[in-house]
Design an enzyme around this catalytic site. Structure first.
Site, PDB file in Angstrom:
ATOM      1  N   SER A 263    -100.755  61.562  45.488  1.00 27.39           N
ATOM      2  CA  SER A 263    -101.377  61.328  44.181  1.00 27.39           C
ATOM      3  C   SER A 263    -101.435  62.662  43.439  1.00 27.39           C
ATOM      4  CB  SER A 263    -102.795  60.804  44.394  1.00 27.39           C
ATOM      5  OG  SER A 263    -103.563  60.987  43.225  1.00 27.39           O
TER       6      SER A 263
ATOM      7  N   TYR B 139    -111.014  61.033  47.895  1.00 26.43           N
ATOM      8  CA  TYR B 139    -109.627  60.616  47.655  1.00 26.43           C
ATOM      9  C   TYR B 139    -108.728  61.844  47.466  1.00 26.43           C
ATOM     10  CZ  TYR B 139    -105.792  58.085  45.359  1.00 26.43           C
ATOM     11  OH  TYR B 139    -104.565  57.559  45.021  1.00 26.43           O
TER      12      TYR B 139
HETATM   13  P1  NAD Z   1    -103.671  48.640  45.771  1.00 29.57           P
HETATM   14  O1  NAD Z   1    -105.132  48.806  45.964  1.00 29.57           O
HETATM   15  O2  NAD Z   1    -103.167  47.732  44.723  1.00 29.57           O
HETATM   16  O3  NAD Z   1    -103.039  48.205  47.163  1.00 29.57           O
HETATM   17  C1  NAD Z   1    -103.367  48.777  48.362  1.00 29.57           C
HETATM   18  C2  NAD Z   1    -102.990  47.761  49.433  1.00 29.57           C
HETATM   19  O4  NAD Z   1    -103.293  48.326  50.691  1.00 29.57           O
HETATM   20  C3  NAD Z   1    -103.758  46.444  49.310  1.00 29.57           C
HETATM   21  O5  NAD Z   1    -102.853  45.366  49.405  1.00 29.57           O
HETATM   22  C4  NAD Z   1    -104.683  46.468  50.536  1.00 29.57           C
HETATM   23  O6  NAD Z   1    -104.907  45.186  51.067  1.00 29.57           O
HETATM   24  C5  NAD Z   1    -103.876  47.334  51.490  1.00 29.57           C
HETATM   25  N1  NAD Z   1    -104.749  47.948  52.488  1.00 29.57           N
HETATM   26  C6  NAD Z   1    -105.943  48.548  52.263  1.00 29.57           C
HETATM   27  N2  NAD Z   1    -106.454  48.970  53.436  1.00 29.57           N
HETATM   28  C7  NAD Z   1    -105.542  48.646  54.393  1.00 29.57           C
HETATM   29  C8  NAD Z   1    -105.500  48.823  55.789  1.00 29.57           C
HETATM   30  N3  NAD Z   1    -106.502  49.421  56.459  1.00 29.57           N
HETATM   31  N4  NAD Z   1    -104.422  48.366  56.472  1.00 29.57           N
HETATM   32  C9  NAD Z   1    -103.408  47.751  55.825  1.00 29.57           C
HETATM   33  N5  NAD Z   1    -103.398  47.545  54.496  1.00 29.57           N
HETATM   34  C10 NAD Z   1    -104.458  47.994  53.788  1.00 29.57           C
HETATM   35  O7  NAD Z   1    -103.045  50.073  45.647  1.00 29.57           O
HETATM   36  P2  NAD Z   1    -101.758  50.555  44.845  1.00 29.57           P
HETATM   37  O8  NAD Z   1    -102.183  50.801  43.446  1.00 29.57           O
HETATM   38  O9  NAD Z   1    -100.567  49.713  45.145  1.00 29.57           O
HETATM   39  O10 NAD Z   1    -101.595  51.990  45.489  1.00 29.57           O
HETATM   40  C11 NAD Z   1    -100.622  52.254  46.484  1.00 29.57           C
HETATM   41  C12 NAD Z   1    -100.717  53.707  46.867  1.00 29.57           C
HETATM   42  O11 NAD Z   1    -100.541  54.526  45.711  1.00 29.57           O
HETATM   43  C13 NAD Z   1    -102.054  54.111  47.476  1.00 29.57           C
HETATM   44  O12 NAD Z   1    -101.834  55.011  48.518  1.00 29.57           O
HETATM   45  C14 NAD Z   1    -102.763  54.801  46.320  1.00 29.57           C
HETATM   46  O13 NAD Z   1    -103.701  55.713  46.771  1.00 29.57           O
HETATM   47  C15 NAD Z   1    -101.596  55.473  45.642  1.00 29.57           C
HETATM   48  N6  NAD Z   1    -101.797  55.861  44.239  1.00 29.57           N
HETATM   49  C16 NAD Z   1    -102.160  54.962  43.301  1.00 29.57           C
HETATM   50  C17 NAD Z   1    -102.299  55.375  41.989  1.00 29.57           C
HETATM   51  C18 NAD Z   1    -102.689  54.414  40.904  1.00 29.57           C
HETATM   52  O14 NAD Z   1    -102.851  54.887  39.754  1.00 29.57           O
HETATM   53  N7  NAD Z   1    -102.817  53.137  41.196  1.00 29.57           N
HETATM   54  C19 NAD Z   1    -102.085  56.690  41.642  1.00 29.57           C
HETATM   55  C20 NAD Z   1    -101.715  57.585  42.626  1.00 29.57           C
HETATM   56  C21 NAD Z   1    -101.567  57.155  43.915  1.00 29.57           C
END
Ligand code: NAD
Length: 275
Positions: free
Chosen positions: A158, A171
Site C-alpha cells: 500500500s 495498517y
Molecule cells: P477487500 O476488503 O475488498 O477484500 C479482502 C478480502 O480478503 C475479502 O474477501 C476477505 O474476505 C478476505 N479475507 C480477509 N481476511 C482473510 C483471512 N484471514 N483469510 C482469507 N481471506 C481473508 O480488500 P481489497 O480492497 O480487495 O484489498 C486487497 C488488498 O489490497 C489488501 O491487501 C489491501 O490491504 C490492499 N490495498 C487496498 C487499497 C484500497 O484502496 N482498497 C489500497 C492499498 C492496498
C-alpha cells in the site's frame, strides 16, 4: 499466451481489488484458485467469472492465518491441477478499532481519540492479517515452487507502507513489514528461480476504507477523501481495473529479471511532495 495454464492462487480473491487481479490472470489464460475465508463469496465470484467466459477457476475456502486450512487448500489445488506456480497475497486490510480518530494529537484531542486510545489487540490483529497472512501462504505454497524449480510471489502492499498515513498506524506499519518481507524473501529465493515482488495500490474505494473517504451518504467526500484527491496528481481514486496491467507484468515473463520491487499504482500520489 505467457501465463497459459499456469496454476495461480489469489488470497482474498473475492475482494474488490483482488477480484480484478484474478480476472487479469484469467485474461492471460492462467488457472486461478480463488482462496478466501467465505466460501459463498468465492462461489459468487466463480459464477460471475463463468458468466464472462472464464472457467479455469477453483474455489478453495481457507484462512490465511490458519496453516492447516491452507495445507488443505494446497492439497485440493494439487489434486485438481498440480503444483502452484504463482501466489498473490491479496488478503489484507484495516480495522476501525485499530484506527486513531485523530490525525494528530492537539491540545483538544481526547486521549481515547489519539494513539493512547488504540487497542493493542486490534493493532496486532491488523498486523497479523497483513504480514503473517502473507508470510504463512508464502511458506505453504512456496513449497510447490521449490519442488518444481520455478515460481512467483506477488504481495499486495500500500502507499501507506513507505510514508505512513495518519490514523491507520497498524495498517501502515504492517504494510511496511510486507515491503521489507518482499525484499528479504526475493533475495532469499532468487537462486531458486522464485521471484518475489509487490504491488502498492494507491487509493481505491473499498469496504475497508469507505468510512474514511466518504460521509455516510456515500457520495460526499470526507475532508480526508478530499485531501487524498488533492494530493493525487491524477485527481481521482483508482479503479480496480487499473491494477490489471501491473499484475500481468509482474506475473509474466516480461518481468523475468525483476525481483524485490514494490510497484506503485497510485495516480502519482507517491511522486507528489504536496507543493
Ligand atoms: P477487500 O476488503 O475488498 O477484500 C479482502 C478480502 O480478503 C475479502 O474477501 C476477505 O474476505 C478476505 N479475507 C480477509 N481476511 C482473510 C483471512 N484471514 N483469510 C482469507 N481471506 C481473508 O480488500 P481489497 O480492497 O480487495 O484489498 C486487497 C488488498 O489490497 C489488501 O491487501 C489491501 O490491504 C490492499 N490495498 C487496498 C487499497 C484500497 O484502496 N482498497 C489500497 C492499498 C492496498
Amino acid at each position: 499466451m505467457s501465463l497459459k495454464d499456469k496454476i495461480c492462487v489469489v488470497t482474498g480473491a473475492a475482494g474488490v481489488l483482488c477480484s480484478a487481479l484474478v480476472e487479469a490472470l484469467l485474461e492471460e489464460g492462467a488457472k486461478v484458485a480463488l482462496l478466501g475465508r467465505t466460501e459463498s463469496k468465492l462461489i459468487d465470484l466463480k459464477n460471475r467469472l463463468a458468466d464472462k467466459g472464464y472457467d479455469q477457476t477453483l474455489v478453495v475456502a481457507a484462512d490465511v492465518l490458519d496453516p492447516q486450512s491452507l495445507k488443505l487448500a494446497k492439497e485440493s489445488i494439487n489434486k485438481n491441477w498440480g503444483p502452484v506456480y504463482l501466489l498473490v497475497n491479496g488478503a489484507g486490510g484495516n480495522h476501525p478499532k485499530a484506527t486513531a480518530p485523530a490525525e494528530q494529537m492537539g491540545d483538544d484531542t481526547a486521549m481515547e481519540d489519539s494513539f493512547f486510545g488504540l487497542d493493542a489487540d486490534a493493532y496486532s490483529q491488523v498486523f497479523d492479517l497483513n504480514f503473517k497472512g502473507s508470510f504463512i501462504p508464502a511458506q505453504i505454497f512456496g513449497e510447490d515452487m521449490i519442488e518444481v524449480g520455478e515460481g512467483n510471489i506477488i504481495n499486495i502492499s500500500s502507499m501507506s507502507a513507505s510514508r505512513p498515513l495518519t490514523k491507520v498506524g497498524a495498517y501502515s506499519n504492517a504494510k511496511a513489514a510486507v515491503d521489507s518481507f518482499t525484499q528479504w524473501l526475493s533475495v532469499h529465493l532468487a537462486e531458486k528461480n522464485i521471484r518475489v515482488n509487490a504491488i502498492a495500490p494507491g487509493f481505491f474505494v473499498s469496504d475497508q476504507n469507505r468510512f474514511l473517504l466518504y460521509e455516510q451518504d456515500g457520495e460526499t467526500l470526507t475532508a480526508r477523501g478530499q485531501k487524498i484527491i488533492n494530493n493525487t496528481p491524477m485527481h481521482e481514486f483508482g479503479e480496480p481495473e487499473d491494477l490489471k496491467g501491473s499484475m500481468k507484468f509482474l506475473a509474466g515473463p516480461g518481468s523475468r529479471f525483476i525481483t524485490g520491487i514494490v510497484l506503485p499504482v497510485d495516480g502519482g500520489f507517491s511522486a507528489f511532495s504536496g507543493v
